[in-house]
Design a protein around this motif. Structure first.
Motif, mmCIF file in Angstrom:
data_model
loop_
_atom_site.group_PDB
_atom_site.id
_atom_site.type_symbol
_atom_site.label_atom_id
_atom_site.label_comp_id
_atom_site.label_asym_id
_atom_site.label_seq_id
_atom_site.Cartn_x
_atom_site.Cartn_y
_atom_site.Cartn_z
ATOM 1 N N GLY A 1 0.830 -1.200 0.000
ATOM 2 C CA GLY A 1 0.000 0.000 0.000
ATOM 3 C C GLY A 1 0.857 1.240 0.000
ATOM 4 O O GLY A 1 2.084 1.164 0.013
ATOM 5 N N ARG A 2 0.195 2.377 -0.028
ATOM 6 C CA ARG A 2 0.903 3.648 -0.050
ATOM 7 C C ARG A 2 1.835 3.727 1.140
ATOM 8 O O ARG A 2 1.466 3.293 2.235
ATOM 9 N N ARG A 3 3.060 4.241 0.895
ATOM 10 C CA ARG A 3 4.033 4.369 1.990
ATOM 11 C C ARG A 3 3.312 4.587 3.306
ATOM 12 O O ARG A 3 2.861 5.667 3.617
ATOM 13 N N ARG B 1 -9.490 -0.815 -6.932
ATOM 14 C CA ARG B 1 -9.561 0.065 -8.107
ATOM 15 C C ARG B 1 -10.335 -0.637 -9.217
ATOM 16 O O ARG B 1 -10.394 -1.861 -9.250
ATOM 17 N N SER B 2 -10.856 0.157 -10.149
ATOM 18 C CA SER B 2 -11.553 -0.390 -11.314
ATOM 19 C C SER B 2 -10.594 -0.482 -12.492
ATOM 20 O O SER B 2 -9.791 0.431 -12.708
ATOM 21 N N TYR B 3 -10.699 -1.567 -13.284
ATOM 22 C CA TYR B 3 -9.941 -1.679 -14.526
ATOM 23 C C TYR B 3 -10.835 -2.226 -15.632
ATOM 24 O O TYR B 3 -11.569 -3.187 -15.428
ATOM 25 N N VAL C 1 -1.899 1.643 -6.491
ATOM 26 C CA VAL C 1 -2.167 0.317 -7.043
ATOM 27 C C VAL C 1 -1.464 0.108 -8.389
ATOM 28 O O VAL C 1 -0.872 -0.942 -8.630
ATOM 29 N N SER C 2 -1.518 1.120 -9.277
ATOM 30 C CA SER C 2 -0.991 0.890 -10.624
ATOM 31 C C SER C 2 0.512 0.582 -10.634
ATOM 32 O O SER C 2 0.929 -0.304 -11.380
ATOM 33 N N PRO C 3 1.346 1.231 -9.809
ATOM 34 C CA PRO C 3 2.766 0.837 -9.824
ATOM 35 C C PRO C 3 2.970 -0.616 -9.393
ATOM 36 O O PRO C 3 3.843 -1.310 -9.912
#
Ligand SMILES: Cc1cc2nc3c(=O)[nH]c(=O)nc-3n(C[C@H](O)[C@H](O)[C@H](O)COP(=O)(O)OP(=O)(O)OC[C@H]3O[C@@H](n4cnc5c(N)ncnc54)[C@H](O)[C@@H]3O)c2cc1C
Ligand SMILES: [Zn+2]
Lengths: 88, 197, 245
Positions: B10-12, C53-55, C78-80
């Motif tokens: 998840g985000r940092r 997320r939606s894809y 999420v994308s990275p």
């Protein structure tokens, strides 16, 4: 995340609550009377929360808040919803 | 049972004892909006106190600054689970704003450009705990972060710190604002995790 | 039920552009999907933290294999992960197929009116349009299809080889907008999509095309507004905003 997406993005969260595809429901805005498919509404998203606004007048149609144990759907600006019946 | 996504964190996110339960540190300042960002020129800006007070009052941008800005160093906690430690702001203390107005009601409703509202007890606005902030980290507050001026009540979840604030309406009874009507907690204490209903 | 999460397994990954890749998933029990639908994808960290997320789905039709294509946003959560971290064999939670509005259905039979279709994509916004183009080819449809694809530079084209192949059909045309760098020999100059460009590259409003516009929110807004100026009824223009600038 700062800009809005379309009502299409509600398909997942609403599928937890309804068996019909609610993004294809037409929705009348209680503020301006516009009738449009929910897929066309403007959705402002943040974690656990969806704010849905009328694409014509910007008034709030509904909000979805996903708590840890319950989902809350507030239909504060919806005058009517008309939902296609399955198989028709 | 959800499956764990290999290698996903998840985000940092860092947990820390300085943080309320369920919060994570962020270095950025995420922008989370419920609608379009209103454009308000400081020349058009007014701020007023109304409702259950002996005397209603309003200030334009210059008059408001004459109340005196102070430096604020504080942590902020968003209900969407990010926290930011040691942020610095400049703003006018609500002790000064409400001084001499003879506030009778115990509750306040902040009203905003763009229509957003949020309720806060008057006691939480007094005693050096709340401000109307006009600067963030040494620069005028960005419109997307609530500029020209936002309420800053950092000891409550950040949705109480209404962006684009325009009025404070003093009320005898507590009433729900925008998020509160939609299921957010009436008070919103991050240390007691008062997130939703 | 679509509201339930199921587990898919990554079966293939292919780079699409310098910042994106396609991800093939095998999802047991997947009921198939219409061209243009999306799914929700949920990641869970070891401490229980989740991000959803939606894809859009780049494939259409029956079968339990779906293909996604994801572009990496520099500071995204999420994308990275999906573009840099995920490998074949990993499992992902998904739910879907979702959304019955931004979809193209092939005409039921030869006698159904074949309204022309105009697809307009910006960047990764090609993904659901790709599903439509593939569905069009799969049934050898003679419905006139036209795609206008806006990319920064030639290397930012998703599904480049397959699009070139599809464009050999007499019923499928592609026009390009290069916002930063045009390929050598390109007649126009690079720049954002304009009213003039739309007027020349889009099926005219007089032919009453069904228009599908997809991409970053800013791109979709610009294009949708210009289309209305060009006389396309708003009701004929369906949009899928991906968010972002
Ligand atoms: C119906 C639909 C279909 C879609 N289909 C596709 C598709 O086919 N392919 C595709 O690539 N994308 C698609 N998207 C977009 C996709 O859902 C994601 O929004 C995208 O991948 C970005 O997610 P992220 O987690 O990487 O970025 P996020 O973490 O959501 O961030 C997005 C941006 O906001 C900023 N931001 C947001 N929150 C914070 C925060 N707390 N702290 C710091 N910065 C923050 C980040 O800087 C980042 O640039 C689709 C969206 C929708 C609605
Ligand atoms: Zn309306």
């Amino acid at each position: 995340m700062t800009s809005h997406v379309d009502g299409n993005a509600l398909a997942g969260p609403l599928s937890e609550l309804f068996s019909a595809d609610m993004t294809c429901a037409s929705c009348r805005c209680a503020s301006c009377g516009d009738v449009a498919d929910l897929a066309e509404a403007m959705v402002y998203q943040k974690p656990n929360t969806y704010i849905v606004r009328c694409h014509r007048c910007g008034a709030m149609l509904l909000t979805i808040i996903q708590g840890s144990h319950r989902t809350r759907l507030e239909l504060s600006g919806v005058a009517a919803l008309s939902v296609p019946r399955p198989g028709t | 049972m959800p499956i764990i996504s290999r290698g996903f964190s998840g985000r940092r996110r860092e947990e820390s004892p300085q943080l309320p339960p369920g919060q994570y540190l962020t270095e950025d300042f995420p922008v989370l909006s419920a609608g379009p960002t209103p454009a308000i020129a400081t020349s058009d800006w007014v701020f007023g106190v109304t409702g259950d007070v002996a005397e209603t009052r309003a200030w334009n941008w210059e008059q408001f600054h004459e109340l005196g800005l102070e430096e604020i160093h504080t942590d902020i906690h968003c209900v969407t689970r990010w926290s930011k430690l040691g942020t610095s702001w400049r703003g006018v203390s609500l002790d000064r704003v409400l001084d001499g107005l003879d506030v009778a009601g115990r509750f306040a409703m902040a009203g905003c450009y763009g229509g957003y509202t949020t309720n806060v007890p008057v006691d939480d606005l007094l005693g050096g705990k709340a401000w109307i902030a006009t600067e963030f980290e040494g620069a005028p507050l960005d419109p997307e972060h609530g500029g020209p001026a936002r309420l800053l009540v950092p000891h409550l979840y950040f949705w109480k710190s209404a962006k684009w604030v325009r009025t404070l309406r003093i009320m005898p009874k507590d009433e729900p604002g925008f998020w509160e009507q939609n299921g957010y907690n009436m008070y919103g204490d991050p240390w007691r995790e008062q997130r939703y209903w | 039920m679509t509201g339930d999460w199921t587990v898919g397994t990554v079966t293939a990954i292919a780079p699409q552009t310098p910042t994106s890749r396609s991800i093939d998933l095998e999802v047991p029990g997947w009921p198939g999907n219409l061209a243009g639908q999306h799914l929700d994808l949920r990641l869970t960290a070891p401490d229980g933290y989740t991000a959803t997320r939606s894809y859009s789905i780049a494939t259409a039709g029956a079968g339990t294999r779906v293909q996604l294509a994801v572009d990496r946003l520099p500071d995204g959560e999420v994308s990275p992960y999906l573009v840099d971290e995920l490998i074949v064999g990993d499992q992902l939670e998904v739910r879907g197929p979702l959304g019955g509005w931004f979809v193209w259905r092939p005409p039921a039979d030869d006698r159904s009116p074949a309204e022309p279709v105009q697809l307009i994509g910006g960047g990764s916004g090609i993904v659901p349009l790709m599903a439509m183009a593939r569905a069009h080819a799969a049934v050898a449809s003679t419905v006139p299809f036209r795609l206008l694809y806006s990319v920064r530079a030639p290397e930012d084209v998703f599904f480049a080889a397959e699009l070139a192949e599809l464009a050999r059909s007499p019923h499928f045309d592609i026009d390009w907008v290069y916002t930063r760098t045009a390929p050598e020999g390109w007649s126009g100059s690079p720049g954002r999509v304009t009213r003039e460009r739309l007027a020349e590259a889009v099926v005219p409003a007089a032919l009453d095309p069904a228009v599908f516009v997809c991409g970053p929110t800013g791109f979709v807004e610009t294009v949708a507004d210009l289309l209305v100026e060009l006389g396309h009824p708003a009701a004929r223009v369906k949009t899928e905003r991906f968010g972002g600038a």
